[in-house]
Design an enzyme around this catalytic site. Structure first.
Site, PDB file in Angstrom:
ATOM      1  N   HIS A  71       0.792  -1.224   0.189  1.00 39.58           N
ATOM      2  CA  HIS A  71       0.123   0.004   0.053  1.00 39.58           C
ATOM      3  C   HIS A  71       0.938   1.233  -0.074  1.00 39.58           C
ATOM      4  O   HIS A  71       0.562   2.397  -0.310  1.00 39.58           O
ATOM      5  CB  HIS A  71      -0.926   0.036   1.168  1.00 39.58           C
ATOM      6  CG  HIS A  71      -0.211   0.312   2.418  1.00 39.58           C
ATOM      7  ND1 HIS A  71       0.447  -0.601   3.141  1.00 39.58           N
ATOM      8  CD2 HIS A  71      -0.217   1.350   3.217  1.00 39.58           C
ATOM      9  CE1 HIS A  71       0.934  -0.226   4.462  1.00 39.58           C
ATOM     10  NE2 HIS A  71       0.414   0.984   4.334  1.00 39.58           N
ATOM     11  N   LYS A  76       9.481  -2.583   3.525  1.00 43.10           N
ATOM     12  CA  LYS A  76      10.732  -2.625   4.018  1.00 43.10           C
ATOM     13  C   LYS A  76      10.574  -3.626   5.318  1.00 43.10           C
ATOM     14  O   LYS A  76       9.376  -3.864   6.010  1.00 43.10           O
ATOM     15  CB  LYS A  76      10.660  -1.134   4.844  1.00 43.10           C
ATOM     16  CG  LYS A  76      11.815  -0.776   5.833  1.00 43.10           C
ATOM     17  CD  LYS A  76      12.807   0.009   4.812  1.00 43.10           C
ATOM     18  CE  LYS A  76      14.162   0.357   5.527  1.00 43.10           C
ATOM     19  NZ  LYS A  76      14.994  -0.907   5.713  1.00 43.10           N
ATOM     20  N   LYS A 100       3.506  -1.653  11.824  1.00 46.25           N
ATOM     21  CA  LYS A 100       4.512  -0.783  12.720  1.00 46.25           C
ATOM     22  C   LYS A 100       4.973   0.651  11.694  1.00 46.25           C
ATOM     23  O   LYS A 100       4.749   1.476  12.573  1.00 46.25           O
ATOM     24  CB  LYS A 100       5.976  -1.689  12.831  1.00 46.25           C
ATOM     25  CG  LYS A 100       7.084  -0.802  13.728  1.00 46.25           C
ATOM     26  CD  LYS A 100       8.235  -1.929  13.489  1.00 46.25           C
ATOM     27  CE  LYS A 100       7.806  -3.197  14.194  1.00 46.25           C
ATOM     28  NZ  LYS A 100       9.120  -4.026  14.226  1.00 46.25           N
ATOM     29  N   LYS A 112       9.714  -8.880   5.170  1.00 49.12           N
ATOM     30  CA  LYS A 112      10.807  -9.410   5.972  1.00 49.12           C
ATOM     31  C   LYS A 112      11.436 -10.365   5.246  1.00 49.12           C
ATOM     32  O   LYS A 112      11.014 -11.085   4.111  1.00 49.12           O
ATOM     33  CB  LYS A 112       9.844 -10.103   7.206  1.00 49.12           C
ATOM     34  CG  LYS A 112      11.046 -10.091   8.466  1.00 49.12           C
ATOM     35  CD  LYS A 112      10.979  -8.945   9.320  1.00 49.12           C
ATOM     36  CE  LYS A 112      11.767  -9.181  10.214  1.00 49.12           C
ATOM     37  NZ  LYS A 112      12.010  -7.708  11.300  1.00 49.12           N
ATOM     38  N   SER A 368      15.775   4.051   9.976  1.00 51.75           N
ATOM     39  CA  SER A 368      16.088   3.279   8.590  1.00 51.75           C
ATOM     40  C   SER A 368      15.226   4.237   7.738  1.00 51.75           C
ATOM     41  O   SER A 368      16.134   4.593   6.533  1.00 51.75           O
ATOM     42  CB  SER A 368      15.501   1.885   8.498  1.00 51.75           C
ATOM     43  OG  SER A 368      16.365   0.967   8.997  1.00 51.75           O
TER      44      SER A 368
END
Ligand code: NAD
Length: 477
Positions: A71, A76, A100, A112, A368
């Site tokens: 989306h 990441k 998150k 992931k 990050s």
């Protein structure tokens, strides 16, 4: 076929737990079932195997990269190096990344990766070989790139692995201007950013501080507000655990317990985190630390007297088996998924608070994001403005001194004049993100009496934000 039916029954609990929490929270939103299903599902699951040479023989390595939600682009999430990695775990962790990022307003989708190895069983050369080959496999399938999917460190990986990934990607994409934005958590000397290494632990400490600073909530727990003197136990002395403990001690808490896989140490008067860390490095074990009580069964360490428990090792550490014996009043989840839904119910029934993983450990992805922005802009934060700020401040101080006749001491002068460094800007952005997000979640929690846990409140906020993204994309009416 649904996501949960493509993996073995016995492996489904972690992703299943995340979905259970999602479904529970979804009832407090007004979105239609189809949209909720789209938000919850893992969009792309890439499972692959590749051979590496180990001594005189070949070994086949199992690996995954899972993009939970596009989306927002890029997606990441870290890469876990562990022999325990399985598809269910990577799916669950990728889903947590989606929520998150939404919670802390970082414009990424969740992803992931996992490599099923115990890094301790491989030489550095073999680890490099595995990491580079893993990266090549991602490149072949378009599962990596600064605008596609951007990995980061996780359990068992760190700056070294990220630099191998960046180098492999850049080598295979010659001339790509933004190539270094293909991965974050890189060493500072290789397009990394100041403050990334300690960011997750710093964020955990700020989250805990925000929680204990709310007098109304502390009164209900029978605690005084503020971190000063609060007793803390930390599980895991890796990147997240070590830095969480360090910053909590810096903020005034007393670290009374530290737990590693080989055992735990406890001292009600406080442990010096660095000295325990050095002891473990020198002796190979946390046990035997002078002056501390010790537990050969590491899990016993979690059950010792304290106010705050920080699980910062792995998932499924606080379960229905041990939840009732946890003496802490607050659990702040440094690790992903350390508390099972059953344990959470037991802990809240005892009157505790759990600061949920998808908010508590979001400091890493927040910094990050800053690193990725730095890579895309090709300039370090503060580089253009620092000297200008210092000159302006200097002029202002000179003017005020001239008008008032006051004279500042050299320390006062340099404090006022100083322009912000990259590290200061990163830490300030991180602190602002953690503080704002905490109060956003707490408001959702407190404003709806039916929302019983902070995790549910965090999910509600995340679902609502992701739903808006899908609507803005025009994917949903
Ligand atoms: P790490 O590999 O640096 O450290 C993990 C530590 O936990 C190691 O020291 C290990 O020995 C210890 N450990 C393993 N099993 C244990 C057990 N049973 N009891 C006690 N200690 C045990 O990993 P990390 O990067 O610190 O990640 C830890 C957790 O935090 C993971 O759940 C990860 O997904 C999560 N996380 C990490 C980051 C990050 O930036 N590194 C960001 C967000 C979330």
């Amino acid at each position: 076929m649904s996501n949960s039916s493509i993996i073995a029954e016995e492996e489904t609990h972690f992703f299943g737990d995340v979905c259970k929490n999602f479904d529970y929270a979804a009832q407090f939103t007004n979105h239609e079932a189809g949209l909720l299903d789209q938000i919850k599902s893992c969009n792309s699951v890439y499972r692959f195997r590749f051979p590496i040479r180990k001594g005189n023989h070949f070994e086949v390595i199992d690996a995954w990269r899972i993009e939970h939600s596009q989306h927002q682009s890029p997606t990441k999430g870290g890469i876990r190096y562990s022999e325990m990695v399985n598809e269910d775990e990577v799916m669950a962790l990728s889903a947590l990344m989606t929520y998150k990022c939404a919670i802390v307003n970082v414009p990424f989708g969740g992803a992931k990766g996992g490599i099923k190895i115990n890094p301790k069983n491989y030489t550095v050369a073999e680890l490099e070989n595995i990491t580079r080959r893993y990266t090549v496999e991602l490149i072949k399938k378009n599962f990596i790139g600064p605008s596609i999917d951007v990995p980061a460190p996780d359990y068992g990986s760190g700056e070294r692995e990220m630099s191998w990934i960046a180098d492999t990607y850049a080598t295979m994409n010659p001339g790509q201007l933004d190539a270094m934005g293909c991965v974050t958590g890189k060493p500072l000397a290789l397009h990394g950013i100041a403050g990334r290494r300690e960011a997750t632990g710093r964020g955990v400490a700020i989250a805990t501080r925000e929680c204990v600073n709310v007098a109304e909530d502390m009164e209900k727990l029978g605690l005084t507000p503020g971190l000063a003197g609060k007793k803390v136990i930390v599980q895991g002395l890796g990147n997240v655990g070590y830095h969480s403990a360090k910053f909590l001690a810096e903020f005034g808490a007393t670290i009374v317990g530290l737990c590693e896989f080989e055992g735990a140490v406890y001292n009600e008067n406080g442990l010096d985190v660095d000295s325990v860390f050095v002891h473990r490095k020198q002796t190979g074990s946390i046990l035997g630390y002078p002056g501390a009580k010790e537990f050969k069964n590491s899990m016993e360490g979690l059950e010792q007297p304290c106010d705050i428990l920080i699980p910062a090792a792995l998932e499924n550490q606080i379960t229905q088996e041990n939840a009732a014996r946890i003496q802490a009043k607050i659990i702040c989840e440094g690790a992903n998924g350390p508390t099972t839904p059953e344990a959470e119910a037991i802990f809240y029934a005892k009157g505790g608070i759990i600061i949920p993983d998808m908010y508590a450990n979001a400091g890493g992805v927040t910094v990050s994001y800053f690193e990725w922005l730095k890579n895309l802009s090709h300039v370090a934060f503060g580089r253009m403005s620092r000297r200008f700020e210092e000159n302006s401040n200097q002029n202002l101080v000179n003017m005020v001194e001239g008008i008032t006749g006051m004279s500042l001491s050299p320390t006062q002068r340099s404090t006022i004049i100083k322009g912000a460094s990259e590290l200061e800007l990163v830490n300030s952005g991180l602190e602002d993100t953690m503080i704002r997000s905490y109060h956003e979640i707490r408001e959702t929690w407190k404003n709806n009496p039916k929302i019983d846990t902070m995790r549910t409140a965090a999910f509600v906020g995340a679902i609502n934000k992701i739903a808006v993204s899908y609507q803005n994309l025009g994917v949903w009416p």
